[in-house]
Design a protein around this motif. Sequence first.
Motif, PDB file in Angstrom:
ATOM      1  N   PRO A  25       3.423  -3.040 -15.645  1.00 49.57           N
ATOM      2  CA  PRO A  25       3.234  -2.959 -14.193  1.00 49.57           C
ATOM      3  C   PRO A  25       3.976  -4.089 -13.483  1.00 49.57           C
ATOM      4  CG  PRO A  25       1.173  -2.535 -15.325  1.00 49.57           C
ATOM      5  CD  PRO A  25       2.144  -2.995 -16.375  1.00 49.57           C
ATOM      6  N   ASP A  48       5.697  -5.311  -9.684  1.00 50.51           N
ATOM      7  CA  ASP A  48       5.589  -5.096  -8.241  1.00 50.51           C
ATOM      8  C   ASP A  48       6.941  -4.707  -7.647  1.00 50.51           C
ATOM      9  OD1 ASP A  48       4.632  -5.007  -5.661  1.00 50.51           O
ATOM     10  OD2 ASP A  48       4.559  -7.178  -5.388  1.00 50.51           O
ATOM     11  N   ASN A  99       6.213   1.052  -8.001  1.00 54.38           N
ATOM     12  CA  ASN A  99       4.842   0.811  -8.435  1.00 54.38           C
ATOM     13  C   ASN A  99       4.323  -0.475  -7.801  1.00 54.38           C
ATOM     14  OD1 ASN A  99       2.400   0.842  -9.819  1.00 54.38           O
ATOM     15  ND2 ASN A  99       3.271   0.107 -11.740  1.00 54.38           N
ATOM     16  N   ALA A 114       2.178  -3.537  -6.206  1.00 50.59           N
ATOM     17  CA  ALA A 114       0.961  -4.206  -6.672  1.00 50.59           C
ATOM     18  C   ALA A 114      -0.262  -3.809  -5.857  1.00 50.59           C
ATOM     19  CB  ALA A 114       1.157  -5.716  -6.633  1.00 50.59           C
ATOM     20  N   LYS A 115      -0.043  -3.286  -4.666  1.00 48.67           N
ATOM     21  CA  LYS A 115      -1.159  -2.836  -3.831  1.00 48.67           C
ATOM     22  C   LYS A 115      -1.149  -1.321  -3.642  1.00 48.67           C
ATOM     23  CE  LYS A 115      -1.567  -7.203  -1.302  1.00 48.67           C
ATOM     24  NZ  LYS A 115      -1.569  -7.868   0.030  1.00 48.67           N
ATOM     25  N   ARG A 137      -2.055   3.304  -7.618  1.00 47.15           N
ATOM     26  CA  ARG A 137      -2.259   3.269  -9.066  1.00 47.15           C
ATOM     27  C   ARG A 137      -2.562   1.876  -9.595  1.00 47.15           C
ATOM     28  NH1 ARG A 137       2.482   6.386  -8.677  1.00 47.15           N
ATOM     29  NH2 ARG A 137       3.744   4.720  -9.588  1.00 47.15           N
ATOM     30  N   ALA A 138      -2.571   0.882  -8.708  1.00 47.96           N
ATOM     31  CA  ALA A 138      -2.660  -0.507  -9.148  1.00 47.96           C
ATOM     32  C   ALA A 138      -3.966  -0.810  -9.873  1.00 47.96           C
ATOM     33  CB  ALA A 138      -2.488  -1.439  -7.962  1.00 47.96           C
ATOM     34  N   MET A 177      -3.908   0.323 -13.429  1.00 46.92           N
ATOM     35  CA  MET A 177      -2.981  -0.476 -14.219  1.00 46.92           C
ATOM     36  C   MET A 177      -3.604  -1.831 -14.568  1.00 46.92           C
ATOM     37  SD  MET A 177      -0.053   1.162 -14.650  1.00 46.92           S
ATOM     38  CE  MET A 177       0.895   2.500 -13.945  1.00 46.92           C
ATOM     39  N   LEU A 178      -4.155  -2.485 -13.576  1.00 47.77           N
ATOM     40  CA  LEU A 178      -4.739  -3.808 -13.787  1.00 47.77           C
ATOM     41  C   LEU A 178      -5.883  -3.765 -14.790  1.00 47.77           C
ATOM     42  CD1 LEU A 178      -4.700  -5.091 -10.103  1.00 47.77           C
ATOM     43  CD2 LEU A 178      -3.372  -6.037 -11.994  1.00 47.77           C
ATOM     44  N   TYR A 215       0.067  -8.205 -11.623  1.00 42.64           N
ATOM     45  CA  TYR A 215       1.345  -7.494 -11.720  1.00 42.64           C
ATOM     46  C   TYR A 215       2.472  -8.492 -11.988  1.00 42.64           C
ATOM     47  CZ  TYR A 215       0.595  -2.591 -10.367  1.00 42.64           C
ATOM     48  OH  TYR A 215       0.270  -1.256 -10.349  1.00 42.64           O
TER      49      TYR A 215
END
Length: 236
Positions: free
Chosen positions: A177, A179, A183, A185-186, A189-190, A193-194, A202
């Motif tokens: 992931p 940024d 994709n 960071a906000k 799908r974030a 992923m996190l 990210y």
Amino acid sequence: MELSDHTVFVVGGSRGIGAAIVRRFSAAGATVVFTYAASTETAAALATETGAQALRADAGERDGLISAIRDAGPIDVCVYNAGLLVFGDPLTLAADDVDQMIDVNVRGAYFGSVEASRLMPDGGRILVIGSDTADNMPFPGLAAYVMTKAAMQGMARGLARDMGPRGITVNVIQPGPTDTDMNPAKGPRAAGMLAEMAIKRYGTADEVASLALYLAGAQARGITGAMHTIDGGFAA
């Protein structure tokens, strides 16, 4: 790192990780040429900012990509960053969309790397930007995409053997992931992923570019046929 005597060719360099790579290598003194497919204004702005040369070329169109690389002349480092992401239920995913993704992610990476190697001196570098999903995919709907990224691994191992006698290294960088526009960071799908990451943060495009710069340097001349994952532990 000083690369003032190097020419670097970046396939897919106008945005995201590709743009960060263009900036990193330009700052190191390299002569940088990068391709873009559609983002003309963005590519022009990056070229003005960095002094790099922007070329319009579709990574999924074999002959055009080969011509662009050939016209760039001798190349010391080739970074293949072009990529498409198509996802969905494999039972309903459009076959043409999958074919286009294979053209860019697999065929482009192979033919671009081979053509660049023809123009390289001994000791050149080939870097392919893959994905950590080639090693771990916890989400449904990405079978075709993961297939293309896993293909990059086999390609790199094979080309590393083929190019080894010339001292040319072939490596895959596998971001997790990161940024970018693809994709953020906000983005929606974030959170998912996190949740899969050991380090809940990210990555950045510049971090990936820094790894590319290291692998292009003299200190990495013994590293080849390897996968370099930079994903905060997403695939751990």
